[in-house]
Design a protein around this motif. Structure first.
Motif, PDB file in Angstrom:
ATOM      1  N   THR A 116       0.857  -1.176   0.000  1.00 51.79           N
ATOM      2  CA  THR A 116       0.000   0.000   0.000  1.00 51.79           C
ATOM      3  C   THR A 116       0.897   1.232   0.000  1.00 51.79           C
ATOM      4  OG1 THR A 116      -1.772   1.162   1.156  1.00 51.79           O
ATOM      5  CG2 THR A 116      -0.196  -0.026   2.532  1.00 51.79           C
ATOM      6  N   GLY A 117       0.305   2.397  -0.139  1.00 49.79           N
ATOM      7  CA  GLY A 117       1.099   3.619  -0.175  1.00 49.79           C
ATOM      8  C   GLY A 117       0.529   4.594  -1.184  1.00 49.79           C
ATOM      9  N   LEU A 118       1.427   5.290  -1.885  1.00 44.65           N
ATOM     10  CA  LEU A 118       1.009   6.310  -2.848  1.00 44.65           C
ATOM     11  C   LEU A 118       1.842   6.206  -4.110  1.00 44.65           C
ATOM     12  CD1 LEU A 118       0.805   9.377  -0.408  1.00 44.65           C
ATOM     13  CD2 LEU A 118      -1.103   7.942  -1.188  1.00 44.65           C
ATOM     14  N   ASP A 119       1.199   6.431  -5.247  1.00 42.82           N
ATOM     15  CA  ASP A 119       1.879   6.411  -6.542  1.00 42.82           C
ATOM     16  C   ASP A 119       1.390   7.600  -7.356  1.00 42.82           C
ATOM     17  OD1 ASP A 119       2.620   5.862  -9.288  1.00 42.82           O
ATOM     18  OD2 ASP A 119       3.044   3.808  -8.651  1.00 42.82           O
ATOM     19  N   TYR A 120       2.203   8.638  -7.426  1.00 38.76           N
ATOM     20  CA  TYR A 120       1.830   9.853  -8.163  1.00 38.76           C
ATOM     21  C   TYR A 120       2.380   9.851  -9.588  1.00 38.76           C
ATOM     22  CZ  TYR A 120       0.332  11.854  -3.649  1.00 38.76           C
ATOM     23  OH  TYR A 120      -0.293  12.111  -2.457  1.00 38.76           O
ATOM     24  N   TYR A 121       3.009   8.752  -9.997  1.00 35.22           N
ATOM     25  CA  TYR A 121       3.512   8.646 -11.366  1.00 35.22           C
ATOM     26  C   TYR A 121       2.372   8.305 -12.313  1.00 35.22           C
ATOM     27  CZ  TYR A 121       6.216   7.002 -15.381  1.00 35.22           C
ATOM     28  OH  TYR A 121       6.725   6.834 -16.647  1.00 35.22           O
ATOM     29  N   TRP A 122       1.602   7.268 -11.949  1.00 33.96           N
ATOM     30  CA  TRP A 122       0.422   6.901 -12.737  1.00 33.96           C
ATOM     31  C   TRP A 122      -0.784   7.675 -12.212  1.00 33.96           C
ATOM     32  CZ3 TRP A 122       1.950   4.380 -16.820  1.00 33.96           C
ATOM     33  CH2 TRP A 122       3.058   3.543 -16.750  1.00 33.96           C
ATOM     34  N   ASP A 123      -1.699   8.013 -13.104  1.00 37.54           N
ATOM     35  CA  ASP A 123      -2.825   8.860 -12.666  1.00 37.54           C
ATOM     36  C   ASP A 123      -4.175   8.150 -12.748  1.00 37.54           C
ATOM     37  OD1 ASP A 123      -3.129   8.800 -15.381  1.00 37.54           O
ATOM     38  OD2 ASP A 123      -2.972  10.964 -15.689  1.00 37.54           O
ATOM     39  N   LYS A 124      -4.158   6.818 -12.648  1.00 37.42           N
ATOM     40  CA  LYS A 124      -5.428   6.079 -12.709  1.00 37.42           C
ATOM     41  C   LYS A 124      -6.321   6.429 -11.516  1.00 37.42           C
ATOM     42  CE  LYS A 124      -7.468   1.493 -12.406  1.00 37.42           C
ATOM     43  NZ  LYS A 124      -7.281   0.051 -12.208  1.00 37.42           N
ATOM     44  N   SER A 125      -5.736   6.504 -10.319  1.00 38.45           N
ATOM     45  CA  SER A 125      -6.511   6.769  -9.098  1.00 38.45           C
ATOM     46  C   SER A 125      -6.174   8.154  -8.560  1.00 38.45           C
ATOM     47  CB  SER A 125      -6.195   5.718  -8.032  1.00 38.45           C
ATOM     48  OG  SER A 125      -6.625   4.438  -8.448  1.00 38.45           O
ATOM     49  N   PRO A 126      -7.186   9.011  -8.353  1.00 36.20           N
ATOM     50  CA  PRO A 126      -6.925  10.353  -7.818  1.00 36.20           C
ATOM     51  C   PRO A 126      -6.184  10.289  -6.483  1.00 36.20           C
ATOM     52  CG  PRO A 126      -9.201  10.164  -8.576  1.00 36.20           C
ATOM     53  CD  PRO A 126      -8.613   8.783  -8.628  1.00 36.20           C
ATOM     54  N   ARG A 127      -5.389  11.310  -6.232  1.00 40.20           N
ATOM     55  CA  ARG A 127      -4.532  11.308  -5.043  1.00 40.20           C
ATOM     56  C   ARG A 127      -5.335  11.213  -3.747  1.00 40.20           C
ATOM     57  NH1 ARG A 127       0.540  15.427  -6.479  1.00 40.20           N
ATOM     58  NH2 ARG A 127       1.111  14.359  -8.421  1.00 40.20           N
ATOM     59  N   ASP A 151       4.230  13.036   0.998  1.00 41.86           N
ATOM     60  CA  ASP A 151       2.901  12.632   1.493  1.00 41.86           C
ATOM     61  C   ASP A 151       2.944  11.270   2.177  1.00 41.86           C
ATOM     62  OD1 ASP A 151       1.747  14.981   0.695  1.00 41.86           O
ATOM     63  OD2 ASP A 151       0.763  14.164  -1.091  1.00 41.86           O
ATOM     64  N   VAL A 152       3.785  10.342   1.675  1.00 45.16           N
ATOM     65  CA  VAL A 152       3.903   9.026   2.320  1.00 45.16           C
ATOM     66  C   VAL A 152       4.397   9.194   3.753  1.00 45.16           C
ATOM     67  CG1 VAL A 152       5.262   6.877   2.370  1.00 45.16           C
ATOM     68  CG2 VAL A 152       4.181   7.610   0.239  1.00 45.16           C
ATOM     69  N   VAL A 153       5.475   9.950   3.939  1.00 48.03           N
ATOM     70  CA  VAL A 153       6.051  10.125   5.278  1.00 48.03           C
ATOM     71  C   VAL A 153       5.065  10.865   6.187  1.00 48.03           C
ATOM     72  CG1 VAL A 153       7.914  11.254   6.568  1.00 48.03           C
ATOM     73  CG2 VAL A 153       8.433   9.984   4.470  1.00 48.03           C
ATOM     74  N   LYS A 154       4.392  11.862   5.639  1.00 48.74           N
ATOM     75  CA  LYS A 154       3.410  12.648   6.418  1.00 48.74           C
ATOM     76  C   LYS A 154       2.275  11.745   6.929  1.00 48.74           C
ATOM     77  CE  LYS A 154       0.210  16.542   5.573  1.00 48.74           C
ATOM     78  NZ  LYS A 154      -1.020  15.894   5.087  1.00 48.74           N
ATOM     79  N   ILE A 155       1.731  10.914   6.054  1.00 47.37           N
ATOM     80  CA  ILE A 155       0.614  10.034   6.440  1.00 47.37           C
ATOM     81  C   ILE A 155       1.086   8.979   7.437  1.00 47.37           C
ATOM     82  CG2 ILE A 155      -0.954   8.240   5.561  1.00 47.37           C
ATOM     83  CD1 ILE A 155      -1.349  10.091   3.072  1.00 47.37           C
ATOM     84  N   LEU A 156       2.269   8.432   7.236  1.00 46.41           N
ATOM     85  CA  LEU A 156       2.798   7.459   8.203  1.00 46.41           C
ATOM     86  C   LEU A 156       2.910   8.087   9.591  1.00 46.41           C
ATOM     87  CD1 LEU A 156       5.605   5.686   6.109  1.00 46.41           C
ATOM     88  CD2 LEU A 156       3.381   4.730   6.759  1.00 46.41           C
TER      89      LEU A 156
END
Length: 256
Positions: free
Chosen positions: A93-104, A135-140
């Motif tokens: 799980t986490g975040l992927d801002y490279y692909w834009d399939k799922s909104p942030r 954003d990953v570090v902030k949410i963690l």
């Protein structure tokens, strides 16, 4: 002995020769593997492999790229499956801002839900991060992920970010990119981060190490990752193999 702490033997790329891939891994002294499922199909296959092979364990969760497809039913299903004794983590799980399939915002919401699930189950979290470090570090931090800890999978960030994550009870896992000639930051992380905080992985079939870059990756190549860490640290590969193996056994609570 080596442990591949993040591999996708459940991927379609192994449909033709999975048994041979597993046999090559064992010949290369890769004696345990953690197979990661990240959607319905790959989670089901990860569970099957964990049941079929005593040296295979499963991590299950929902990938950020596909966050838009994940339902509450899916999360409840993951929670039920996680009762299996060979499920050793939640992710990736986490975040992927490279692909834009799922909104942030949808990715972030699902990321928080999976951290909460990991906390409920008392399992570590396996983090996918692509172009979203802040954003990953902030949410963690906001979700107190340190309470269960986890793995920064295929880490490509800076030494400073690695240290921040270690402070939050996270292991740093290096994969094939550390072997690439132009991979300045992973090599620096390999040099600077103490062995007790490092694990190794392939992320196979993706990100094959040099000299196989661009080809299908497989778990038998994980010693090449250890070799590069040993080169950067000016240590014998045996020492890197032993330390990363013990780290994985302890961290994931694997059978010795």
């Amino acid at each position: 002995m080596f442990i591949d702490t993040h591999v996708h033997l459940n991927a379609d790329q192994y449909d033709e020769d999975l048994q041979q891939v597993i046999e090559r891994a064992i010949e290369a002294k890769v004696e345990k593997m953690v197979v990661v499922g990240f959607d319905r199909k790959t989670i089901e296959r990860a569970m099957e492999l964990a049941d079929e092979y005593e040296f295979i364990y499963a991590v299950i969760g929902w990938h950020p790229v596909d966050a838009i497809d994940c339902t509450q039913d899916d999360l409840e299903w993951i929670e039920q499956l996680a009762a299996h004794p060979k499920v050793v983590g939640i992710g990736e799980t986490g975040l992927d801002y490279y692909w834009d399939k799922s909104p942030r915002d949808i990715q972030q919401e699902l990321f928080r839900k999976q951290i909460h699930l990991a906390q409920k189950l008392k399992l570590p979290i396996i983090i996918h991060n692509r172009e979203a470090t802040g954003d990953v570090v902030k949410i963690l931090r906001e979700e107190n992920a340190a309470s269960v800890g986890g793995v920064m999978h295929c880490f490509s960030g800076s030494v400073e970010t690695a240290r921040e994550c270690i402070e939050m009870n996270f292991m740093i896992s290096l994969g094939g990119p550390v072997t690439f000639k132009n991979a300045r930051m992973p090599k620096e992380v390999a040099r600077e981060i103490p062995l007790e905080h490092l694990m190794i992985e392939t992320d196979a079939p993706y990100l094959a190490p040099h000299p196989y870059r661009g080809k299908r990756n497989e778990p038998s190549y994980v010693p090449l990752v250890a070799e590069e860490i040993a080169r950067q640290k000016e240590l014998p590969i045996e020492k890197v193999a032993q330390a990363t193996t013990l780290n994985a056994i302890k961290f994931f609570n694997l059978d010795e």
